[in-house]
Design an enzyme around this catalytic site. Structure first.
Site, PDB file in Angstrom:
ATOM      1  N   LYS A  13      42.761  28.287  54.244  1.00 36.75           N
ATOM      2  CA  LYS A  13      44.046  27.718  53.761  1.00 36.75           C
ATOM      3  C   LYS A  13      44.652  28.775  52.483  1.00 36.75           C
ATOM      4  O   LYS A  13      45.946  29.078  52.549  1.00 36.75           O
ATOM      5  CB  LYS A  13      43.926  26.304  53.121  1.00 36.75           C
ATOM      6  CG  LYS A  13      43.326  25.414  54.253  1.00 36.75           C
ATOM      7  CD  LYS A  13      43.121  24.081  53.805  1.00 36.75           C
ATOM      8  CE  LYS A  13      42.564  23.746  52.702  1.00 36.75           C
ATOM      9  NZ  LYS A  13      41.024  23.805  53.272  1.00 36.75           N
ATOM     10  N   ARG A  87      44.718  15.057  50.684  1.00 36.42           N
ATOM     11  CA  ARG A  87      43.216  15.067  51.188  1.00 36.42           C
ATOM     12  C   ARG A  87      42.900  13.660  51.539  1.00 36.42           C
ATOM     13  O   ARG A  87      41.681  13.314  51.966  1.00 36.42           O
ATOM     14  CB  ARG A  87      42.120  15.489  50.402  1.00 36.42           C
ATOM     15  CG  ARG A  87      41.916  16.942  50.336  1.00 36.42           C
ATOM     16  CD  ARG A  87      40.838  17.401  49.328  1.00 36.42           C
ATOM     17  NE  ARG A  87      40.210  18.461  49.250  1.00 36.42           N
ATOM     18  CZ  ARG A  87      40.173  19.651  48.917  1.00 36.42           C
ATOM     19  NH1 ARG A  87      41.364  19.825  48.442  1.00 36.42           N
ATOM     20  NH2 ARG A  87      39.222  20.583  49.122  1.00 36.42           N
ATOM     21  N   ARG A 126      31.899  34.309  50.314  1.00 35.26           N
ATOM     22  CA  ARG A 126      33.115  34.600  49.690  1.00 35.26           C
ATOM     23  C   ARG A 126      33.180  34.869  47.973  1.00 35.26           C
ATOM     24  O   ARG A 126      32.502  34.261  47.498  1.00 35.26           O
ATOM     25  CB  ARG A 126      34.270  33.793  50.027  1.00 35.26           C
ATOM     26  CG  ARG A 126      34.142  32.433  49.372  1.00 35.26           C
ATOM     27  CD  ARG A 126      35.200  31.503  49.919  1.00 35.26           C
ATOM     28  NE  ARG A 126      35.355  30.183  49.154  1.00 35.26           N
ATOM     29  CZ  ARG A 126      35.963  29.210  49.610  1.00 35.26           C
ATOM     30  NH1 ARG A 126      37.020  29.364  50.584  1.00 35.26           N
ATOM     31  NH2 ARG A 126      36.071  27.868  49.155  1.00 35.26           N
ATOM     32  N   ARG A 160      32.786  30.943  43.434  1.00 37.80           N
ATOM     33  CA  ARG A 160      33.219  29.425  42.970  1.00 37.80           C
ATOM     34  C   ARG A 160      31.648  28.758  43.124  1.00 37.80           C
ATOM     35  O   ARG A 160      30.791  28.931  43.715  1.00 37.80           O
ATOM     36  CB  ARG A 160      33.946  28.904  44.132  1.00 37.80           C
ATOM     37  CG  ARG A 160      35.364  29.146  43.795  1.00 37.80           C
ATOM     38  CD  ARG A 160      36.209  28.462  44.796  1.00 37.80           C
ATOM     39  NE  ARG A 160      35.896  27.025  45.194  1.00 37.80           N
ATOM     40  CZ  ARG A 160      36.802  26.304  45.934  1.00 37.80           C
ATOM     41  NH1 ARG A 160      37.773  26.814  46.576  1.00 37.80           N
ATOM     42  NH2 ARG A 160      36.260  25.138  46.148  1.00 37.80           N
ATOM     43  N   ARG A 171      31.038  18.599  50.625  1.00 37.45           N
ATOM     44  CA  ARG A 171      32.645  18.558  50.904  1.00 37.45           C
ATOM     45  C   ARG A 171      32.989  18.620  52.140  1.00 37.45           C
ATOM     46  O   ARG A 171      34.238  18.192  52.706  1.00 37.45           O
ATOM     47  CB  ARG A 171      33.042  20.286  50.429  1.00 37.45           C
ATOM     48  CG  ARG A 171      32.954  20.292  48.863  1.00 37.45           C
ATOM     49  CD  ARG A 171      32.815  21.737  48.345  1.00 37.45           C
ATOM     50  NE  ARG A 171      33.868  22.522  48.638  1.00 37.45           N
ATOM     51  CZ  ARG A 171      33.597  23.971  48.488  1.00 37.45           C
ATOM     52  NH1 ARG A 171      32.436  24.386  48.477  1.00 37.45           N
ATOM     53  NH2 ARG A 171      34.749  24.785  48.901  1.00 37.45           N
TER      54      ARG A 171
HETATM   55  P1  AMP Z   1      39.555  23.409  47.031  1.00 36.66           P
HETATM   56  O1  AMP Z   1      39.745  24.679  46.071  1.00 36.66           O
HETATM   57  O2  AMP Z   1      40.696  22.948  47.748  1.00 36.66           O
HETATM   58  O3  AMP Z   1      38.398  23.609  47.776  1.00 36.66           O
HETATM   59  O4  AMP Z   1      39.155  22.329  46.048  1.00 36.66           O
HETATM   60  C1  AMP Z   1      38.027  22.100  45.131  1.00 36.66           C
HETATM   61  C2  AMP Z   1      37.581  21.003  44.698  1.00 36.66           C
HETATM   62  O5  AMP Z   1      38.611  20.075  44.049  1.00 36.66           O
HETATM   63  C3  AMP Z   1      37.511  19.888  45.844  1.00 36.66           C
HETATM   64  O6  AMP Z   1      36.032  19.826  46.755  1.00 36.66           O
HETATM   65  C4  AMP Z   1      37.499  18.355  45.062  1.00 36.66           C
HETATM   66  O7  AMP Z   1      36.518  18.288  44.213  1.00 36.66           O
HETATM   67  C5  AMP Z   1      38.758  18.825  44.141  1.00 36.66           C
HETATM   68  N1  AMP Z   1      40.093  18.767  44.997  1.00 36.66           N
HETATM   69  C6  AMP Z   1      40.940  19.580  45.299  1.00 36.66           C
HETATM   70  N2  AMP Z   1      41.875  19.090  45.877  1.00 36.66           N
HETATM   71  C7  AMP Z   1      41.969  17.906  45.716  1.00 36.66           C
HETATM   72  C8  AMP Z   1      42.743  16.558  46.461  1.00 36.66           C
HETATM   73  N3  AMP Z   1      43.746  16.914  46.904  1.00 36.66           N
HETATM   74  N4  AMP Z   1      42.062  15.578  46.347  1.00 36.66           N
HETATM   75  C9  AMP Z   1      40.920  15.084  45.792  1.00 36.66           C
HETATM   76  N5  AMP Z   1      40.094  16.252  45.107  1.00 36.66           N
HETATM   77  C10 AMP Z   1      40.636  17.639  45.382  1.00 36.66           C
END
Ligand code: AMP
Length: 214
Positions: A13, A87, A126, A160, A171
């Site tokens: 994404k 989400r 990554r 990360r 996740r």
């Molecule tokens: P991402 O970079 O989108 O993979 O997000 C990394 C982490 O941030 C996720 O595993 C969640 O802990 C938190 N996070 C990001 N976006 C959301 C969301 N829309 N709702 C809840 N937690 C989020």
């Protein structure tokens, strides 16, 4: 044009969103990036979310909806790309309300389909340039041999903290339990289009652009 990129962690994404920012002047709204920024700059909210993120759990709806609310009223020159948001069903409802309140529409929800094996490979391999955000992958697009980012020349590469197998498993489960119901939610609103997320970056981008130009 405002769109959502929907898909599990590692679906690509962020990579696809960055391409759309460059080629179509769109604005990427990644709640993951916003939360990482808050964490890195040590704000109160950043401290609250740090452990939750490290475990791979979802941050509360209240926090992420608040982050999006602040941005949605700002600059929207080429349209928003919602990346990693919504989400949960509550977040999806809130997004609909926020867009309606600002006289905006949701024009497409693009589900990026990938299989779980590909996700694990992608995520554990990554890294990104800490300066410009360019993405690398040990297998498909390794960091340049001279140790410098091919876009900006920085040698500050990052992985990360939550890109490890334990956190990733969690996740993925969060995705299946709480986020995948959004596929049905947007299908029922006639907004959903699926694209194959497994191809080369350029191929996936072409499928997304085709949806946007339809
Ligand atoms: P991402 O970079 O989108 O993979 O997000 C990394 C982490 O941030 C996720 O595993 C969640 O802990 C938190 N996070 C990001 N976006 C959301 C969301 N829309 N709702 C809840 N937690 C989020």
């Amino acid at each position: 044009m405002n769109i959502i990129l929907l898909g599990p962690p590692g679906a690509g994404k962020g990579t696809q969103a960055r391409q759309l920012v460059e080629t179509r002047n769109m604005v990427q709204l990644s709640t993951g990036d916003m939360l990482r920024e808050a964490k890195d700059s040590g704000t109160e909210m950043g401290k609250i979310v740090a452990d939750v993120m490290a475990r791979g759990d979802l941050v509360t709806d209240e926090i992420v909806i608040g982050l999006i609310r602040e941005k949605i009223e700002g600059d929207n020159k080429g349209g928003f790309i919602f990346d990693g948001f919504p989400r949960t069903l509550a977040q999806a409802d809130a997004l609909g309300d926020l867009l309606a309140a600002t006289n905006q529409t949701l024009d497409a929800v693009i589900e990026m389909e990938v299989d779980d094996d590909a996700l694990v490979t992608r995520i554990t391999a990554r890294s990104t340039c800490g300066n410009c955000g360019e993405g690398y992958n040990d297998q498909f697009k390794p960091q340049p041999a001279d140790g410098k980012c091919s876009v900006c020349g920085s040698s500050d590469f990052k992985r990360r903290a939550d890109d490890n197998e334990d956190s990733l498993r969690n996740r993925l489960m969060e995705y299946y339990k709480k986020t995948s119901p959004l596929i049905g939610y947007y299908y029922a609103k006639d907004a959903l289009t699926k694209v194959n997320g497994l191809g080369e970056i350029a191929e996936v981008q072409a499928s997304i652009v085709e949806v946007l130009d339809r």
